[in-house]
Design a protein around this motif. Structure first.
Motif, PDB file in Angstrom:
ATOM      1  N   LEU A 372       0.636  -0.778   0.404  1.00  0.00           N
ATOM      2  CA  LEU A 372       0.270   0.107  -0.023  1.00  0.00           C
ATOM      3  C   LEU A 372       0.595   1.058  -0.213  1.00  0.00           C
ATOM      4  O   LEU A 372       0.091   2.329  -0.384  1.00  0.00           O
ATOM      5  CB  LEU A 372      -1.140   0.484   1.081  1.00  0.00           C
ATOM      6  CG  LEU A 372      -1.662   1.202   1.008  1.00  0.00           C
ATOM      7  CD1 LEU A 372      -2.953   1.687   0.180  1.00  0.00           C
ATOM      8  CD2 LEU A 372      -2.124   1.365   2.617  1.00  0.00           C
ATOM      9  N   LYS A 373       2.048   1.145   0.366  1.00  0.00           N
ATOM     10  CA  LYS A 373       2.905   2.906   1.117  1.00  0.00           C
ATOM     11  C   LYS A 373       3.452   2.228  -0.692  1.00  0.00           C
ATOM     12  O   LYS A 373       3.766   3.453  -1.028  1.00  0.00           O
ATOM     13  CB  LYS A 373       3.684   2.103   1.808  1.00  0.00           C
ATOM     14  CG  LYS A 373       3.781   2.043   3.319  1.00  0.00           C
ATOM     15  CD  LYS A 373       4.449   1.465   4.641  1.00  0.00           C
ATOM     16  CE  LYS A 373       3.643   2.476   5.670  1.00  0.00           C
ATOM     17  NZ  LYS A 373       5.278   2.417   6.796  1.00  0.00           N
ATOM     18  N   LYS A 374       4.358   1.678  -0.852  1.00  0.00           N
ATOM     19  CA  LYS A 374       4.641   1.948  -2.370  1.00  0.00           C
ATOM     20  C   LYS A 374       3.411   2.055  -3.951  1.00  0.00           C
ATOM     21  O   LYS A 374       3.779   3.123  -4.242  1.00  0.00           O
ATOM     22  CB  LYS A 374       4.775   0.138  -3.174  1.00  0.00           C
ATOM     23  CG  LYS A 374       6.382  -0.053  -2.273  1.00  0.00           C
ATOM     24  CD  LYS A 374       6.779  -1.890  -3.301  1.00  0.00           C
ATOM     25  CE  LYS A 374       7.989  -1.719  -1.847  1.00  0.00           C
ATOM     26  NZ  LYS A 374       8.631  -3.485  -3.018  1.00  0.00           N
ATOM     27  N   LEU A 375       2.230   1.867  -3.287  1.00  0.00           N
ATOM     28  CA  LEU A 375       1.138   1.988  -4.279  1.00  0.00           C
ATOM     29  C   LEU A 375       1.506   4.228  -4.076  1.00  0.00           C
ATOM     30  O   LEU A 375       0.183   4.698  -5.156  1.00  0.00           O
ATOM     31  CB  LEU A 375      -0.677   1.429  -4.291  1.00  0.00           C
ATOM     32  CG  LEU A 375      -1.567   2.132  -4.708  1.00  0.00           C
ATOM     33  CD1 LEU A 375      -1.078   1.791  -6.264  1.00  0.00           C
ATOM     34  CD2 LEU A 375      -2.733   0.991  -4.317  1.00  0.00           C
ATOM     35  N   LEU A 376       1.212   3.897  -2.749  1.00  0.00           N
ATOM     36  CA  LEU A 376       0.608   5.669  -2.687  1.00  0.00           C
ATOM     37  C   LEU A 376       2.156   6.731  -2.395  1.00  0.00           C
ATOM     38  O   LEU A 376       1.677   7.137  -3.434  1.00  0.00           O
ATOM     39  CB  LEU A 376       0.578   5.616  -0.682  1.00  0.00           C
ATOM     40  CG  LEU A 376      -0.743   5.385  -0.106  1.00  0.00           C
ATOM     41  CD1 LEU A 376      -0.531   5.719   1.636  1.00  0.00           C
ATOM     42  CD2 LEU A 376      -1.976   6.276  -1.074  1.00  0.00           C
ATOM     43  N   ASN A 377       3.011   5.763  -2.703  1.00  0.00           N
ATOM     44  CA  ASN A 377       4.016   6.456  -3.209  1.00  0.00           C
ATOM     45  C   ASN A 377       3.897   7.019  -4.894  1.00  0.00           C
ATOM     46  O   ASN A 377       4.779   7.822  -5.098  1.00  0.00           O
ATOM     47  CB  ASN A 377       5.452   6.029  -3.004  1.00  0.00           C
ATOM     48  CG  ASN A 377       6.484   5.816  -1.561  1.00  0.00           C
ATOM     49  OD1 ASN A 377       4.994   7.288  -0.794  1.00  0.00           O
ATOM     50  ND2 ASN A 377       6.442   4.929  -0.579  1.00  0.00           N
ATOM     51  N   ALA A 378       3.668   5.602  -5.384  1.00  0.00           N
ATOM     52  CA  ALA A 378       3.882   5.694  -7.327  1.00  0.00           C
ATOM     53  C   ALA A 378       2.387   6.661  -7.319  1.00  0.00           C
ATOM     54  O   ALA A 378       2.578   7.166  -7.976  1.00  0.00           O
ATOM     55  CB  ALA A 378       3.039   4.171  -7.490  1.00  0.00           C
ATOM     56  N   THR A 379       1.563   6.721  -6.638  1.00  0.00           N
ATOM     57  CA  THR A 379       0.137   6.983  -7.130  1.00  0.00           C
ATOM     58  C   THR A 379       0.977   8.720  -6.633  1.00  0.00           C
ATOM     59  O   THR A 379       0.412   9.465  -6.993  1.00  0.00           O
ATOM     60  CB  THR A 379      -0.817   7.159  -5.941  1.00  0.00           C
ATOM     61  OG1 THR A 379      -1.634   5.702  -6.254  1.00  0.00           O
ATOM     62  CG2 THR A 379      -1.940   8.219  -6.207  1.00  0.00           C
ATOM     63  N   ARG A 380       1.527   9.116  -5.452  1.00  0.00           N
ATOM     64  CA  ARG A 380       2.163  10.590  -4.663  1.00  0.00           C
ATOM     65  C   ARG A 380       2.985  10.552  -6.322  1.00  0.00           C
ATOM     66  O   ARG A 380       2.779  12.039  -6.316  1.00  0.00           O
ATOM     67  CB  ARG A 380       2.723  10.693  -3.695  1.00  0.00           C
ATOM     68  CG  ARG A 380       3.968  11.867  -3.717  1.00  0.00           C
ATOM     69  CD  ARG A 380       4.118  12.128  -2.041  1.00  0.00           C
ATOM     70  NE  ARG A 380       4.990  10.271  -2.011  1.00  0.00           N
ATOM     71  CZ  ARG A 380       6.203  10.727  -2.908  1.00  0.00           C
ATOM     72  NH1 ARG A 380       6.593  11.811  -3.687  1.00  0.00           N
ATOM     73  NH2 ARG A 380       7.325  10.182  -3.108  1.00  0.00           N
ATOM     74  N   GLU A 381       3.310  10.172  -6.572  1.00  0.00           N
ATOM     75  CA  GLU A 381       4.746  10.869  -7.810  1.00  0.00           C
ATOM     76  C   GLU A 381       3.926  10.456  -9.248  1.00  0.00           C
ATOM     77  O   GLU A 381       4.319  11.844  -9.951  1.00  0.00           O
ATOM     78  CB  GLU A 381       5.498   9.361  -7.729  1.00  0.00           C
ATOM     79  CG  GLU A 381       6.908   8.859  -6.717  1.00  0.00           C
ATOM     80  CD  GLU A 381       7.641   8.551  -6.408  1.00  0.00           C
ATOM     81  OE1 GLU A 381       7.433   7.505  -7.796  1.00  0.00           O
ATOM     82  OE2 GLU A 381       9.227   8.159  -5.869  1.00  0.00           O
ATOM     83  N   ASN A 581      12.335  10.470 -13.182  1.00  0.00           N
ATOM     84  CA  ASN A 581      11.934   9.573 -13.310  1.00  0.00           C
ATOM     85  C   ASN A 581      11.592   8.112 -13.358  1.00  0.00           C
ATOM     86  O   ASN A 581      11.041   7.435 -13.165  1.00  0.00           O
ATOM     87  CB  ASN A 581      10.400   9.555 -14.209  1.00  0.00           C
ATOM     88  CG  ASN A 581       9.234  11.698 -13.594  1.00  0.00           C
ATOM     89  OD1 ASN A 581       8.420  10.888 -13.213  1.00  0.00           O
ATOM     90  ND2 ASN A 581       9.831  12.618 -13.105  1.00  0.00           N
ATOM     91  N   GLN A 582      12.783   7.635 -14.702  1.00  0.00           N
ATOM     92  CA  GLN A 582      12.771   5.983 -15.171  1.00  0.00           C
ATOM     93  C   GLN A 582      13.480   6.123 -14.080  1.00  0.00           C
ATOM     94  O   GLN A 582      13.448   4.543 -13.219  1.00  0.00           O
ATOM     95  CB  GLN A 582      13.688   6.685 -16.237  1.00  0.00           C
ATOM     96  CG  GLN A 582      12.715   7.043 -17.746  1.00  0.00           C
ATOM     97  CD  GLN A 582      13.676   6.933 -18.722  1.00  0.00           C
ATOM     98  OE1 GLN A 582      15.305   7.471 -18.450  1.00  0.00           O
ATOM     99  NE2 GLN A 582      13.636   6.691 -19.483  1.00  0.00           N
ATOM    100  N   ILE A 583      14.481   6.125 -12.635  1.00  0.00           N
ATOM    101  CA  ILE A 583      15.456   5.150 -12.187  1.00  0.00           C
ATOM    102  C   ILE A 583      15.206   5.159 -10.392  1.00  0.00           C
ATOM    103  O   ILE A 583      14.444   4.466  -9.813  1.00  0.00           O
ATOM    104  CB  ILE A 583      16.666   6.374 -11.891  1.00  0.00           C
ATOM    105  CG1 ILE A 583      17.899   5.465 -10.999  1.00  0.00           C
ATOM    106  CG2 ILE A 583      16.452   7.391 -11.529  1.00  0.00           C
ATOM    107  CD1 ILE A 583      19.105   6.316 -10.847  1.00  0.00           C
ATOM    108  N   GLU A 584      14.064   6.148 -10.961  1.00  0.00           N
ATOM    109  CA  GLU A 584      12.955   6.280  -9.259  1.00  0.00           C
ATOM    110  C   GLU A 584      11.866   5.361  -9.768  1.00  0.00           C
ATOM    111  O   GLU A 584      12.102   4.282  -8.794  1.00  0.00           O
ATOM    112  CB  GLU A 584      12.028   7.914  -8.969  1.00  0.00           C
ATOM    113  CG  GLU A 584      13.272   8.541  -8.713  1.00  0.00           C
ATOM    114  CD  GLU A 584      12.676  10.041  -8.209  1.00  0.00           C
ATOM    115  OE1 GLU A 584      10.897   9.861  -8.469  1.00  0.00           O
ATOM    116  OE2 GLU A 584      13.321  10.558  -7.276  1.00  0.00           O
ATOM    117  N   ALA A 585      10.850   4.679 -10.868  1.00  0.00           N
ATOM    118  CA  ALA A 585      10.445   4.098 -11.721  1.00  0.00           C
ATOM    119  C   ALA A 585      10.841   2.414 -11.068  1.00  0.00           C
ATOM    120  O   ALA A 585       9.899   2.082 -10.897  1.00  0.00           O
ATOM    121  CB  ALA A 585       9.795   4.207 -12.871  1.00  0.00           C
ATOM    122  N   MET A 586      12.525   2.758 -11.225  1.00  0.00           N
ATOM    123  CA  MET A 586      12.591   1.658 -11.324  1.00  0.00           C
ATOM    124  C   MET A 586      12.936   0.983  -9.740  1.00  0.00           C
ATOM    125  O   MET A 586      13.899   0.129  -8.987  1.00  0.00           O
ATOM    126  CB  MET A 586      13.861   1.292 -11.879  1.00  0.00           C
ATOM    127  CG  MET A 586      14.169   1.182 -13.522  1.00  0.00           C
ATOM    128  SD  MET A 586      15.593   0.676 -14.703  1.00  0.00           S
ATOM    129  CE  MET A 586      16.201   2.590 -13.667  1.00  0.00           C
TER     130      MET A 586
END
Length: 608
Positions: A372-381, A581-586
């Motif tokens: 969920l935290k990962k999803l929230l972080n991804a959503t925030r980003e 954005n690319q490196i944070e996505a990984m």
């Protein structure tokens, strides 16, 4: 001579005996009599026995006087309350002593203090009464049955009831209970076996009671002569046991279904008892568990061990409730998160005796929270990206659209002009084309950003860094040659990272081209690439000796979209934005350090 011999025999007699005259004066006594009654006087000869009231109660003195009239009296044990309030039991046998003329001249009395034995018997009888334990006997020779009063009371029968063996068996509940007692009695009579069992009887009023029936056979020459035993009312205890078993069974079903383990830690003995669920929660076999505190301690994840030890100690001291969670390391290497709660039992002085508690596995909950935290972080980003898109749409697209509208309007007006200059019109068309091209480029960049985080997890794989660097250098070989730039690659050829191949190529190309693009005009461009490996990451260090970046001015907006920091004709302000954005996505990150006019170093953190 004969009198002297009699005196000696009396003194050494093993019986507690005393001889009195008609006035109840003591003529002689045995040493055993003194010993039994704990008499300390040196001599009692000639003294009246009535002065020993603490030993010879008045009620017994009255009996002695009756015997002086020619009666005999005996008693195996009578209870007396002495003047000092003490209770005593005495056993006696009193016979008149006669002369040759058959005249009573005194008494011969055997008098024994049986207080200790009678007190035990009395306590035993009270205990039997409180415990509702009765006795019974079956004389197989006379075919008579004897029940004690408590046995009759349990069956709800009157005190004068005399049962038969058949009637006694028929009190047991018809079916398995009656069949079982019949089999046990029959086996005892035939083989002399004893029994101890719990069965249900039906009393005379029809009430069902659980009883504990014990019996044994007395055998002579292989033949059973007598059956004796006890009979105890255990109805309340048995029903409580049944209720407890039912509750325990329901609890067991519930705890098994919920995966809850129950444990008990005996603090003074350092012993630890687990139920079956606990072994499942910790991934250990029952036979491999030592059953002590240290055995539990050895299962705790090293990072959580010290904290868990402190929380147990605080709970035992009474400073904090034991309500915590910790990770355990299974023998197969898997990590599980355990939730634990417990209470501490103490004695009357407050000293800790036991900790009793429960455990359950909350790994799915904690894993879900991580996701969920990962999803929230991804959503925030993504939301941050959407904010950038909004700025782009509101600014860049509006700017391009305004330029196109102005140029189009100018062309319409020029059509109405009778003497338009063809040269000026061509220039307007050229500007219109440039505006359209810029609009298209902006849309392409937006699409690139949108695509960065789509299905990223399915595309990540192990990639060797060194070949990826060589591939990027090959793609820009002509640019490096034209600028006479040099590069120094100090990277292990076998070092791998987790990355998306296309993203890694894009990141490396962008960093190399940025170094070439922003090279210092007064010196040859040098690019240094190296790596540093930590427990969590592989850090790719990318350093050049170019123009540098004023981080005090531009640090906060360095990775923003369309942010440029040098007057270069090819600067678009999109490269670092996409790289970040690319490196944070990984799952990584990018950091930068720089000195204006001297050097710039990018540190890229990759998982491995």
């Amino acid at each position: 001579m004969e009198t002297h011999l009699v005196d000696l025999l009396l003194k050494d007699s093993p019986a507690p005996m005393v001889i009195l005259d008609k006035q109840m004066k003591i003529l002689n006594y045995s040493e055993e009599w003194l010993k039994v009654h704990d008499i300390k006087e040196e001599t009692l000869i000639g003294k009246s026995i009535t002065h020993l009231e603490q030993l010879i109660p008045k009620a017994l003195q009255e009996i002695i006087q009756e015997c002086l009239l020619g009666n005999q009296d005996r008693n195996s044990g009578a209870k007396f309350i002495l003047p000092n309030g003490n209770i005593t039991w005495l056993s006696w046998k009193i016979n008149p002593w006669r002369n040759a003329d058959n005249e009573i001249i005194g008494l011969i009395m055997f008098l024994e203090n049986v207080t200790a034995r009678k007190r035990k018997e009395e306590l035993l009888m009270k205990a039997k009464s409180v415990a509702r334990i009765g006795g019974w006997e079956v004389d197989l020779i006379s075919n008579k049955v004897y029940w004690t009063d408590i046995t009759k009371e349990i069956h709800e029968m009157p005190e004068d009831y005399v049962p038969s063996l058949e009637e006694g068996i028929n009190f047991y509940k018809a079916g398995e209970h009656r069949d079982k007692i019949s089999l046990l009695v029959s086996d005892a009579i035939q083989n002399g076996t004893s029994w101890d069992t719990e069965l249900v009887i039906v009393t005379s009023s029809g009430k069902e009671l659980w009883v504990r029936a014990k019996g044994e056979a007395e055998m002579v020459d292989g033949k059973c002569l007598r059956l004796v035993g006890t009979f105890q009312d255990i109805n309340e205890q048995k029903k409580a046991d049944i209720r407890f078993k039912e509750v325990s069974q329901r609890l067991s079903i519930a705890t098994n279904a919920a995966g809850i383990g129950i444990w008990e830690y005996n603090i003074p003995d350092n012993t630890l008892i687990w139920d079956d669920n606990m072994y499942k929660l910790y991934g250990v076999r029952k036979e491999d568990f030592a059953g002590v505190y240290e055995a539990w301690e050895s299962t705790i994840h090293p990072s959580d061990k010290e904290r868990s030890q402190k929380e147990v100690a605080l709970a035992i001291k009474g400073e904090k409730d034991f309500n915590t969670e910790f990770r355990v390391l299974w023998p197969n290497g898997k990590v599980h998160t355990i939730k634990a709660e417990a209470v501490v039992q103490r004695d009357a002085q407050g000293s800790p005796l036991k900790m009793i508690g429960i455990n359950w596995d909350i790994s799915p909950i904690r894993n879900a929270e991580v996701q969920l935290k990962k999803l929230l972080n991804a959503t925030r980003e993504q939301n941050e990206g959407l904010t950038n898109f909004a700025h782009i749409v509101s600014h860049n697209l509006r700017s391009h659209a305004t330029n196109i509208a102005m140029l189009t309007d100018y062309l319409i007006k020029s059509e109405d002009d009778p003497n338009p200059e063809d040269m000026e019109r061509d220039e307007i068309f050229k500007m219109l084309g440039n505006a359209a091209e810029s609009l298209n480029e902006t849309v392409v960049h937006l699409n690139d950003v949108v695509q960065i985080r789509s299905d990223i997890r399915e595309k990540i794989e192990k990639i060797a860094i060194y070949p990826a660097l060589q591939g990027a250098l090959k793609n820009i070989g002509k640019l490096i040659e034209d600028q006479k730039a040099v590069h120094h690659i100090r990277v292990d050829e076998n070092l791998k990272i987790l990355a998306v191949p296309a993203y890694l190529d894009s990141i490396l190309l962008n960093l190399f081209t940025n170094s070439l693009k922003y090279a210092h005009p007064e010196r040859r461009c040098e690019i240094h690439v190296s790596t540093l490996t930590t427990r969590e990451n592989v850090i790719l260090k990318f350093r050049d000796n170019g123009l540098g970046i004023d981080l005090k001015r531009h640090g906060e907006k360095l990775f923003g979209m369309y942010k440029t920091f040098h007057n270069h004709k090819e600067a678009k302000g999109i490269g670092l934005f996409i790289t970040k954005n690319q490196i944070e996505a990984m799952g990584g990150r990018i950091e930068v350090d720089s000195v204006v006019g001297e050097w710039t170093e990018f540190n890229l953190y990759f998982k491995h």
